[in-house]
Motif scaffolding. Sequence first.
Motif, PDB file in Angstrom:
ATOM      1  N   LEU A  50      40.285   6.315 -24.097  1.00  0.00           N
ATOM      2  CA  LEU A  50      40.940   7.491 -23.289  1.00  0.00           C
ATOM      3  C   LEU A  50      42.150   7.063 -22.454  1.00  0.00           C
ATOM      4  O   LEU A  50      43.238   7.733 -22.265  1.00  0.00           O
ATOM      5  CB  LEU A  50      39.759   8.176 -22.461  1.00  0.00           C
ATOM      6  CG  LEU A  50      40.227   9.512 -21.902  1.00  0.00           C
ATOM      7  CD1 LEU A  50      40.597  10.550 -22.940  1.00  0.00           C
ATOM      8  CD2 LEU A  50      39.172  10.212 -21.194  1.00  0.00           C
ATOM      9  N   ALA A  67      45.036   6.301 -24.538  1.00  0.00           N
ATOM     10  CA  ALA A  67      45.751   7.306 -25.403  1.00  0.00           C
ATOM     11  C   ALA A  67      46.466   8.193 -24.453  1.00  0.00           C
ATOM     12  O   ALA A  67      47.319   8.475 -24.841  1.00  0.00           O
ATOM     13  CB  ALA A  67      44.660   8.143 -25.834  1.00  0.00           C
ATOM     14  N   THR A  68      46.037   8.390 -23.121  1.00  0.00           N
ATOM     15  CA  THR A  68      46.667   9.236 -22.107  1.00  0.00           C
ATOM     16  C   THR A  68      47.832   8.360 -21.658  1.00  0.00           C
ATOM     17  O   THR A  68      48.965   9.072 -21.465  1.00  0.00           O
ATOM     18  CB  THR A  68      45.649   9.270 -20.779  1.00  0.00           C
ATOM     19  OG1 THR A  68      44.462   9.832 -21.193  1.00  0.00           O
ATOM     20  CG2 THR A  68      46.467  10.037 -19.809  1.00  0.00           C
ATOM     21  N   GLN A  86      50.583   9.231 -24.494  1.00  0.00           N
ATOM     22  CA  GLN A  86      51.253  10.472 -24.755  1.00  0.00           C
ATOM     23  C   GLN A  86      52.353  10.895 -23.661  1.00  0.00           C
ATOM     24  O   GLN A  86      53.217  11.583 -23.857  1.00  0.00           O
ATOM     25  CB  GLN A  86      50.284  11.633 -24.669  1.00  0.00           C
ATOM     26  CG  GLN A  86      49.421  11.634 -23.174  1.00  0.00           C
ATOM     27  CD  GLN A  86      48.739  12.831 -22.856  1.00  0.00           C
ATOM     28  OE1 GLN A  86      49.117  13.710 -23.206  1.00  0.00           O
ATOM     29  NE2 GLN A  86      47.583  12.736 -22.287  1.00  0.00           N
ATOM     30  N   GLY A 141      51.251  15.445 -24.179  1.00  0.00           N
ATOM     31  CA  GLY A 141      49.890  15.686 -25.053  1.00  0.00           C
ATOM     32  C   GLY A 141      49.131  16.622 -23.969  1.00  0.00           C
ATOM     33  O   GLY A 141      49.525  16.892 -22.788  1.00  0.00           O
ATOM     34  N   SER A 194      45.787  17.120 -22.527  1.00  0.00           N
ATOM     35  CA  SER A 194      44.496  16.246 -22.047  1.00  0.00           C
ATOM     36  C   SER A 194      43.207  16.519 -22.407  1.00  0.00           C
ATOM     37  O   SER A 194      42.395  15.754 -22.760  1.00  0.00           O
ATOM     38  CB  SER A 194      44.483  16.080 -20.684  1.00  0.00           C
ATOM     39  OG  SER A 194      44.239  17.178 -19.984  1.00  0.00           O
ATOM     40  N   VAL A 205      43.017  15.317 -26.180  1.00  0.00           N
ATOM     41  CA  VAL A 205      42.993  13.982 -26.403  1.00  0.00           C
ATOM     42  C   VAL A 205      41.558  13.241 -25.898  1.00  0.00           C
ATOM     43  O   VAL A 205      41.336  12.506 -26.798  1.00  0.00           O
ATOM     44  CB  VAL A 205      43.929  13.169 -25.398  1.00  0.00           C
ATOM     45  CG1 VAL A 205      43.886  11.600 -25.150  1.00  0.00           C
ATOM     46  CG2 VAL A 205      45.397  13.602 -25.490  1.00  0.00           C
ATOM     47  N   LYS A 206      40.860  13.911 -25.041  1.00  0.00           N
ATOM     48  CA  LYS A 206      39.717  13.714 -24.658  1.00  0.00           C
ATOM     49  C   LYS A 206      38.607  13.787 -26.136  1.00  0.00           C
ATOM     50  O   LYS A 206      37.652  12.970 -26.340  1.00  0.00           O
ATOM     51  CB  LYS A 206      39.080  14.519 -23.497  1.00  0.00           C
ATOM     52  CG  LYS A 206      37.662  14.034 -23.002  1.00  0.00           C
ATOM     53  CD  LYS A 206      37.526  14.803 -21.376  1.00  0.00           C
ATOM     54  CE  LYS A 206      36.264  14.430 -20.960  1.00  0.00           C
ATOM     55  NZ  LYS A 206      35.156  14.829 -21.732  1.00  0.00           N
TER      56      LYS A 206
END
Length: 227
Positions: A70, A73-74, A77, A81, A83, A86-87
Amino acid sequence: MEKQLHENGGAVDVAVVGGGLAGMTAAIEAIEHGASVHLLDKCDALGGNSAKATSGISAAVSEEDIPAFLEDATKSQRGYGQSHLVKVLVERSPSAMEWIAKHTGLQFTNIVQCGGHSGRRTHRLAPLAPVGYSIVSALKRRLHDYETSGLMKTTCSAVVTRLVNAEDGEITGLEYTVDGQKTPTTLKCGSIILATGGYAADRTGLLKKFGGPMATLPTTNGPFATG
């Protein structure tokens, strides 16, 4: 299912627009939950960008890996993105890999570290077979079996031109053309799933409007990636 597809004026429970991995997955899930399905794609074959993917599929390798995934990925972005999405992507990535393995019979035993990741979590096939093409090919065989059994219909070279609304505003179907036909075909359906992918190849349209300077950058997306 077959009776509904052929005797109810062409109506189906679910219409899926887009035949990449997302669209094929949606179609299979709908069928497995008892729905009749019509899958449409504007290209002459299913697959989309999914068939071109070669790096692998990134998924958390354990519950302990989810926070690190996570965080990675955060960071990637860079604030662009959403959030909460994404989660969802990160937390459900293990079950997504399980679904793909179950429905394709493929074994993703080669787990490597790719760019943007702080650890090994990109799943590949061993030996190094083309991941996207292998997945798409296996799912296409499954969809073919469903179609042969009368559970679904697939229409390629189909461009959806309009969503059909009832007087109260409820969407009751869609219209599409095949191979540039002038008169659209109307498909009645209970639900519509839009799995049309991104628009990275729509340089003069959506990408120019929303992407700004990114419209001039090279892309690995196929020319069909126009949203």
